[in-house]
Design an enzyme around this catalytic site. Structure first.
Site, PDB file in Angstrom:
ATOM      1  CG  HIS C  43      -2.161 -11.508 -22.134  1.00  0.00           C
ATOM      2  ND1 HIS C  43      -1.244 -12.396 -21.616  1.00  0.00           N
ATOM      3  CD2 HIS C  43      -1.520 -10.864 -23.141  1.00  0.00           C
ATOM      4  CE1 HIS C  43      -0.119 -12.297 -22.289  1.00  0.00           C
ATOM      5  NE2 HIS C  43      -0.256 -11.371 -23.209  1.00  0.00           N
ATOM      6  CE1 TYR C  46      -0.512 -12.549 -14.240  1.00  0.00           C
ATOM      7  CE2 TYR C  46      -0.745 -10.505 -15.447  1.00  0.00           C
ATOM      8  CZ  TYR C  46      -0.018 -11.627 -15.141  1.00  0.00           C
ATOM      9  OH  TYR C  46       1.202 -11.836 -15.747  1.00  0.00           O
ATOM     10  CE  LYS C  83       6.794 -10.398 -15.688  1.00  0.00           C
ATOM     11  NZ  LYS C  83       6.093  -9.321 -16.380  1.00  0.00           N
ATOM     12  CB  SER C  86       3.705 -17.881 -20.799  1.00  0.00           C
ATOM     13  OG  SER C  86       2.664 -16.928 -20.743  1.00  0.00           O
ATOM     14  CG  HIS C  87       5.190 -14.971 -26.414  1.00  0.00           C
ATOM     15  ND1 HIS C  87       5.663 -14.503 -27.603  1.00  0.00           N
ATOM     16  CD2 HIS C  87       4.283 -14.053 -26.009  1.00  0.00           C
ATOM     17  CE1 HIS C  87       5.074 -13.361 -27.911  1.00  0.00           C
ATOM     18  NE2 HIS C  87       4.224 -13.063 -26.944  1.00  0.00           N
ATOM     19  CG  HIS C  89      -2.188 -19.660 -26.478  1.00  0.00           C
ATOM     20  ND1 HIS C  89      -3.106 -19.082 -25.643  1.00  0.00           N
ATOM     21  CD2 HIS C  89      -2.111 -20.957 -26.116  1.00  0.00           C
ATOM     22  CE1 HIS C  89      -3.566 -20.005 -24.810  1.00  0.00           C
ATOM     23  NE2 HIS C  89      -2.979 -21.146 -25.079  1.00  0.00           N
ATOM     24  NE  ARG C 108       9.544  -4.660 -25.975  1.00  0.00           N
ATOM     25  CZ  ARG C 108       9.337  -5.722 -26.748  1.00  0.00           C
ATOM     26  NH1 ARG C 108      10.333  -6.206 -27.477  1.00  0.00           N
ATOM     27  NH2 ARG C 108       8.167  -6.304 -26.808  1.00  0.00           N
ATOM     28  CG  ASP C 109       8.513  -6.916 -18.998  1.00  0.00           C
ATOM     29  OD1 ASP C 109       8.070  -5.816 -19.380  1.00  0.00           O
ATOM     30  OD2 ASP C 109       7.798  -7.935 -18.909  1.00  0.00           O
ATOM     31  CD  GLU C 304      -0.547  -7.641 -27.835  1.00  0.00           C
ATOM     32  OE1 GLU C 304      -0.065  -8.680 -28.303  1.00  0.00           O
ATOM     33  OE2 GLU C 304      -1.275  -7.621 -26.829  1.00  0.00           O
ATOM     34  CB  SER C 305       4.101  -2.716 -33.278  1.00  0.00           C
ATOM     35  OG  SER C 305       3.198  -2.779 -34.337  1.00  0.00           O
TER      36      SER C 305
END
Lengths: 84, 223, 737
Positions: C43, C46, C83, C86-87, C89, C108-109, C304-305
Site C-alpha cells: 500500500h 508499491y 489524482k 482507490s478505497h 477494501h 487532502r492530497d 490512520e485517524s
C-alpha cells in the site's frame, strides 16, 4: 458523577422521513406483519461532574430546551443515573 | 450611495460563503465583506447574507449549533432594527433555529440529498428581495440540500398565508415541504429564508440568471 | 524479543525481516518494526508495482508536475493538481465510511499540495445488483461520497459506474479530485532546514485503521465482518476547517513543507518528509493529541485517524501557525524539529524508541514479479460470430440495454452529489465529460473517468489503450484538448503470475496510448489483491483524464439541440461484437477480443471533432461506447431532460450484420449534429484529417427511428426511451427495499 441520557424524537404529529424509510427497509426484511411504526430519534449521553440531582435535572432540562431539541418539531425526555 | 455593503457570515462549515461573495462582488459589483462567526456585532453593512453549507457539520440538527455562534446575537439585533437579512439553504435553517423565521426543517421526504435545478413560483413580489421580478414569475434556481422539508403547524401556515409571508413555492415539490414552500419572509418583511440557491443561478454560463434578481432587488430597495 | 510470528503477522516476509536486521545491525524495537511493516507494505511502498510504473510517461503536451503525493499540469500560471486513489477494501467492509474517507483522503492530497480542491469525480464498480449486498454497497458508497463531498463543498461533477459479477465480494471505489493553485503557491511535502519545527495539525489520533495499512490492504478479502474495527470514520466538517486553515497557513510563507497523514499515518509522513527533504526529524510522542487512552507508541505511529497533517514550519513562526489553527478550533502542536543527520528519531517522554535512517524506511524493497499469460484467454478469445443469432426485435434489445444498470442514466446517483457548488460547473453531470470553468480566465477544464474492464479482461493491453482513447474522446466531445492522466490501477493478487501479466500489459497499454496522444501520467495509485473466492476482479485500470478548453464559449454537450439538424457519424463501424454489453446481456457471452483500436484513426476522429467544435459548426457531440450506435443515438435524443428531441436515422448503408451495426462497440466513433449549412465545412475538416464521415439521418419529431433500406429496425417513442433509461437504476434499487 451523574450521567444523563437524553432522548430526542420527532413529535408524533410530525412526519419522520427517516423512520418511514427504515420501516420500509425492515418490511423488506420480512418483518412485514409485525411492524406498526418506526420513528428515528437521537440518544445523547451527558456526563456531569456534580452530585445534586435536582440541580442536574434543571440543568439538563434547560439544555434540552435551548439546544438539544427543537421544540417546533421535537420532544425530549431524559433519565439521570449515578455513575463512577 | 454608490455601492451596497453586504456582509457574508462565515460559520465553520459554511461552504457557499465564497460563492455568495463572488456573485455580489464580481457579478453585481457591490461592496462585500466576510463576517467571522466569532464576531459579536454587525457593523457597516446594509444586508447580511447567511450562506449555505454545513455549519458545524450539520451535527446535532442542521443550524442548531450555528444559532449559538456569537455573531447570531448581532444578526438578531440587526434584524430587529429592520436590517435586511437573507438566509440561503443552511442560512435559512439557521434563521429557523434562531427563531427569526417560523417553522423547522425536516429531512427530505426521499431521505436523500437532492441537487438539481427546480422551478419555483414567486408569490410575493412586494419584498426587498423580490421587487424586480414580474408578478407570479416562475424562476429556475438549483436546490442542494438534505433537509429542505419545511415544517410548520396548521396555525402557523395560516398565519404565513394571511400575511403574505410565503415568497416562493416549488412548482413540483422535491422534498415534501409543507404547502410546497421554498422560501418565506418574516412578518416585518426584512428577513428572507429560502432553500434554493440564487447565487448558483446568477450567470449565463451556469444555465440560469433567474437568481441574480434577488440580489439586484436588494440593491434596488436600499438605494 | 521479536518473533517470526510477530513480523509475519505485520505482513513482513522472513527475507524482509533479515534485511531490516542487516540494515539496522540490531533487532528493531516494536515501534520500529511496526513502522517498517507499514512503509514496506504494498500500500505504501508499491513493492510489486514500482518497477513497472516507471515506464508511464512523465511528460506530454502540457508541462507536467510530478509531486510527492499528487501531480498536475500547468496552464499559463495556474497549476491544476489532480489524482485518483482507490478505497476498495474499506468500502467493501463499510461502504459509507469507506467511500467517505476515500474522498477525504484524496482531497487532502490535493490541498496539501497547496491547491484548493475544485472538483471530484469517481470510478465505481459493483457486482450484480440482483445481489442485495451489492445494492447495499452501491447505496452506501453513494451515501458516503455525498456525505463527505457535499459537506466539504467540493462539487462531485462526474464519474462512471459499472456492474459486473466479477466485482461480487470486492467492489471498487476510486475517488479523484482536482484542485487549482497559482504556480508559485504550490507546497512541497518535505522537511528541511536544521532547527525548523515539525508541527502536528488537525484531528487527534485514535486507534482508527490500526493495521489497516499493512493488513487490510495486503490480503485477499474473505472474512469481511471480522475486520470491521479497523474502519476509519470520516469527519468532513473537520476536514472542511482543515482545508481553510491549511490554505491560510500556506499563504503566510512560513510553511516549508506539508504532508497528509494518509496510509501508515505518522510513520509515512515523518519518514517521507525527512527523506524527501534530505534531512532528519527528531520528535517527541508525548505531545501528540490523542483521542483514546493508553495508546502504545507503535499504535500512534501507524494510526490512520483522518484529517491530520504534518507541517514543517520556519523556526520562530510556530505561534503564527498555531493561531490560524485555533481560529478554526483545530489542534496545532510542535512535536519535533528538523535535524541535520538524516535520521528519524522518536522519543516517548524522553525515552528513545526509534532511531532509523529516514531513507532506509522509505526505500521499500522492489520486486520483479513473475508473469504468465492467463489460461482463460485461450478459451474465451475466440468468438464464432455465426453462432450468435440476430435478435428478432431490436426495439426490445435497445430497451433492455438502456435498462442495464451499466448503461442506464446515473441521475439517481449524481442528484445526490452537490455538483454545482463553487459556481464553476458549466456542463453538469450526464454528458460525456463534465466541464468546470476557471474563474478569472476564459478557459475551462473538462474531466472524465473511464475504463471498460471487460475489454481489459479479454485483452489487457488493448483494453487499457481503449480506456485512454475513450477518456480522450469524451473530453474532445466537450470541446477540450486532452491534457493529462491520473490512473488508478485495480488488479488481483500480484503474486499470481496471471494477474501480474494483466497488470503488466495494462500498464504498457496506458503508456503506449498516452505517449501516442502526447498526454502525461501526472499521478496515480495501485490497488492489488482485489479478489473474491471466484478469482480476481476484471483488470480495471481506471483512467482519470483532464482536458483544457481554451474558449469557454466553445463548450459542447452530447444531446441534440435543434429539430432538423443533420446527424453525422464519424469513424468506421466494424462487424465486431466481442466484449460488448449486447453480447453479455442478450446472449450471456463474455467472449471474443476487445474491439479493434487504430490509434491513428482515433486521433483523426478526435481532431475532426475538436476542430469542428472550435469553429462553432457543431451543435452536439457524443462518443459511442457501451451499447454502440443505437444506445449512443438514443442518449443524444434524451439526455437533456428539459428538451427531448427525436431522430430519424435512415441512411446507414453498412455492409455488416444488423446487431453489430446497432449494438457493436467499434471504437473511434463520434456522433455529431449540426445545421445543414455547416455540413460542407465539417466535411472539409474531416477530409483534412482523413476521417470517415457519413450523414446518417436528421433530428426532429418525438420518436427515435432507425431504418435500413425502408426496413424499420427501431421505432420507439421518446417518452418510452426516457422513462426506461432514466428510471432504471432507481427502480433496480427500490425493487426489494
Amino acid at each position: 458523577m451523574l450521567k444523563a441520557k437524553v432522548y430526542v424524537n420527532l413529535k408524533n404529529t410530525v412526519v419522520d422521513p427517516q423512520g418511514l424509510a427504515t420501516k420500509n427497509a425492515l418490511k423488506s426484511l420480512n418483518y412485514e406483519r409485525e411492524i406498526e411504526e418506526v420513528r428515528v430519534g437521537k440518544l445523547i449521553d451527558i456526563r456531569l461532574d456534580m452530585s445534586d440531582r435536582k440541580k442536574a435535572e434543571q440543568m439538563i432540562d434547560e439544555m434540552c430546551k435551548k439546544l438539544l431539541s427543537n421544540p417546533t418539531i421535537e420532544d425530549y425526555s431524559f433519565t439521570l443515573e449515578e455513575v463512577e | 450611495m454608490e455601492f451596497l455593503r453586504f456582509g457574508v457570515v462565515v460559520f465553520p462549515g459554511s461552504n457557499c460563503d465564497h460563492d455568495c461573495f463572488y456573485v455580489l462582488n464580481n457579478v453585481l459589483k457591490q461592496d462585500v465583506k466576510y463576517i467571522w462567526h466569532k464576531e459579536i456585532e454587525v457593523r457597516d453593512v446594509d444586508c447580511i447574507v447567511l450562506p449555505g453549507g454545513f455549519s458545524y457539520g450539520d451535527y446535532l440538527r442542521t443550524g442548531a449549533i450555528a444559532r449559538f455562534s456569537p455573531i447570531m446575537q448581532g444578526v438578531i439585533d440587526f434584524a430587529n432594527k429592520g436590517g435586511l437579512v437573507i438566509g440561503i439553504c443552511n442560512g435559512f435553517q439557521i434563521l429557523l433555529e434562531a427563531g427569526l423565521l417560523p417553522g423547522a426543517m425536516l429531512r427530505n421526504k426521499n431521505v436523500h440529498f437532492i441537487c438539481k435545478h427546480v422551478h419555483i413560483k414567486l408569490l410575493n413580489k412586494n419584498t426587498p428581495f423580490t421587487n424586480l421580478y414580474k408578478k407570479d414569475e416562475v424562476l429556475k434556481i438549483p436546490i442542494a440540500h438534505n433537509e429542505g422539508n419545511y415544517y410548520i403547524d396548521e396555525k402557523g401556515l395560516k398565519t404565513l398565508k394571511e400575511n403574505n409571508q410565503i415568497v416562493f413555492q416549488y412548482c413540483a415539490n422535491p422534498n415534501g415541504a409543507a404547502d410546497n414552500i421554498a422560501g418565506i419572509i418574516n412578518k416585518e418583511g426584512n428577513v428572507l429564508g429560502m432553500m434554493p440557491h440564487p447565487e448558483r443561478s446568477s450567470e449565463k454560463e451556469l444555465g440560469s440568471q433567474d437568481g441574480l434578481f434577488i440580489f439586484k432587488s436588494i440593491v434596488e430597495w436600499v438605494k | 524479543m521479536i518473533t517470526s510470528e510477530t513480523y509475519r503477522s505485520l505482513g513482513l516476509t522472513d527475507k524482509e525481516y533479515q534485511k531490516i536486521l542487516s540494515l539496522l545491525k540490531r533487532e528493531p524495537t516494536v515501534t520500529e518494526l511496526a513502522m517498517f511493516a507499514a512503509e514496506w507494505s504494498e500500500h505504501c511502498g508499491y513493492v510489486s508495482s514500482r518497477n513497472l510504473l516507471k515506464i508511464l510517461p512523465k511528460t506530454g503536451k502540457y508541462k507536467t508536475l510530478i509531486g510527492e503525493d499528487s501531480g498536475g499540469i500547468f496552464v499559463d500560471d495556474i497549476a491544476i493538481i489532480f489524482k485518483m486513489e482507490s478505497h476498495n477494501h474499506p468500502s467493501q467492509v463499510e461502504p459509507k465510511q469507506g467511500a467517505a474517507t476515500g474522498v477525504g483522503g484524496i482531497i487532502r492530497d490535493i490541498f496539501t499540495a497547496g491547491a484548493r480542491p475544485i472538483a471530484s469525480l469517481n470510478s465505481l464498480r459493483f457486482g450484480s445488483l440482483s445481489e442485495p449486498y451489492n445494492k447495499y454497497l452501491l447505496q452506501g458508497v453513494v451515501d458516503g461520497i455525498q456525505f463527505y463531498g457535499n459537506c466539504l463543498g467540493v462539487p462531485t461533477i462526474g464519474g462512471e459506474i459499472y456492474f459486473d459479477e466479477s466485482y461480487n465480494g470486492n467492489c471498487l471505489v476510486n475517488a479523484m479530485s482536482i484542485g487549482i493553485a497559482k504556480k508559485n503557491e504550490l507546497a512541497k511535502a518535505c522537511a528541511f532546514g536544521e532547527g525548523n519545527s515539525i508541527m502536528y495539525v488537525g484531528a487527534s489520533t485514535g486507534r482508527d485503521g490500526i493495521g489497516g495499512c499493512s493488513v487490510l490492504a495486503s490480503h485477499e478479502f474473505s472474512e469481511g465482518d471480522a475486520k470491521r474495527p479497523t474502519v476509519q470514520i470520516g469527519d468532513p466538517f473537520m476536514e472542511k476547517c482543515l482545508i481553510e486553515a491549511t490554505l491560510e497557513i500556506l499563504s503566510t510563507g512560513y510553511v516549508l513543507g506539508i504532508k497528509d497523514m494518509g496510509a501508515a499515518g505518522l510513520t509515512c509522513a515523518v519518514s517521507e518528509m525527512a527523506s524527501d527533504g534530505e534531512s532528519g526529524i527528531d520528535m517527541e510522542l508525548c505531545n501528540i493529541p490523542l483521542r483514546e487512552k493508553h495508546m502504545e507508541p507503535w499504535e500512534i505511529m501507524v494510526s490512520e485517524s483522518q484529517a491530520r497533517m504534518l507541517v514543517c514550519v520556519k523556526a520562530g513562526k510556530e505561534k503564527a501557525i498555531k493561531n490560524i489553527f485555533s481560529k478554526w478550533d483545530l489542534n496545532a502542536v510542535t512535536i519535533g524539529k528538523v535535524i541535520k543527520d538524516k535520521m528519524v528519531r522518536i522519543w516517548d517522554n524522553g525515552k528513545i524508541l526509534v532511531e532509523v535512517k529516514a531513507d532506509i524506511l522509505t526505500k521499500a524493497p522492489i520486486y520483479d514479479m513473475p508473469y504468465k499469460k492467463p489460461e482463460y484467454m485461450k478459451k474465451i478469445n475466440n468468438l464464432d460470430i455465426d453462432v450468435v443469432h440476430e435478435p428478432s426485435d431490436y426495439n426490445i434489445v435497445l430497451l433492455n440495454l438502456l435498462k442495464s444498470p451499466s448503461i442506464a442514466s446515473k441521475e439517481w446517483v449524481y442528484e445526490q452529489y452537490d455538483h454545482m457548488i463553487q459556481l464553476n460547473t458549466v456542463v453538469l453531470p450526464g454528458s460525456d465529460a463534465a466541464v468546470i470553468r476557471l474563474k478569472g480566465t476564459n478557459k475551462a477544464i473538462a474531466a472524465t473517468t473511464d475504463c471498460n474492464s471487460r475489454y481489459c479482461y479479454l485483452n489487457p493491453y488493448r483494453g487499457a489503450q481503449i480506456a485512454v482513447a475513450e477518456a480522450a474522446r469524451n473530453l474532445v466531445c466537450s470541446g477540450a484538448e486532452p491534457a493529462s492522466v491520473t490512473d488508478c490501477l485495480n488488479f488481483g493478487n500480484p503474486k499470481k503470475p496471471d494477474r501480474y501479466w494483466q497488470f503488466k500489459n495494462c500498464v504498457q497499454g496506458i503508456t503506449d496510448a498516452c505517449e501516442f496522444f502526447d498526454v502525461s501520467v501526472a499521478s496515480g495509485n495501485v490497488s492489488f489483491y482485489n479478489e473474491n473466492p471466484a478469482g480476481a476482479v476484471y483488470p480495471t485500470p481506471a483512467i482519470g483524464m483532464i482536458g483544457i478548453i481554451d474558449d469557454i464559449n466553445k463548450v459542447c454537450t452530447q444531446y441534440f439541440k435543434n429539430e432538423d439538424d443533420l446527424i453525422i457519424l464519424l469513424g468506421i463501424s466494424l462487424e465486431e461484437l466481442g466484449g460488448s454489453e449486447y453480447l453479455k446481456l442478450v446472449h450471456e457471452l463474455v467472449r471474443g477480443d476487445a474491439p479493434e483500436l487504430d490509434l491513428k484513426m482515433e486521433r483523426a476522429v478526435q481532431l475532426t471533432t475538436l476542430e469542428a467544435i472550435r469553429d462553432g459548426l457543431v451543435n452536439s457531440a457524443h462518443d459511442l461506447s457501451e451499447g454502440g450506435l443505437a444506445v449512443g443515438l438514443a442518449e443524444c435524443c434524451m439526455s437533456n431532460k428539459e428538451k427531448l428531441i427525436g431522430a430519424v436515422v435512415d441512411n446507414l448503408n453498412f455492409d455488416i450484420r444488423t446487431d453489430a451495426l446497432l449494438f457493436g462497440e467499434s471504437q473511434s466513433r463520434i456522433i455529431l449534429s449540426c445545421a445543414e449549412k455547416s455540413l460542407n465545412q465539417i466535411k472539409k475538416i474531416a477530409k483534412k484529417h482523413k476521417t470517415s464521415l457519413q450523414v446518417i439521418g436528421s433530428t426532429g419529431g418525438n420518436r427515435f427511428i432507425v431504418s435500413n433500406n425502408d426496413n424499420k429496425l427501431i421505432d420507439l417513442s421518446l417518452e418510452k426511451l426516457q422513462d426506461t433509461w432514466s428510471n432504471a437504476l432507481r427502480r433496480d434499487i427500490d425493487s426489494s427495499n
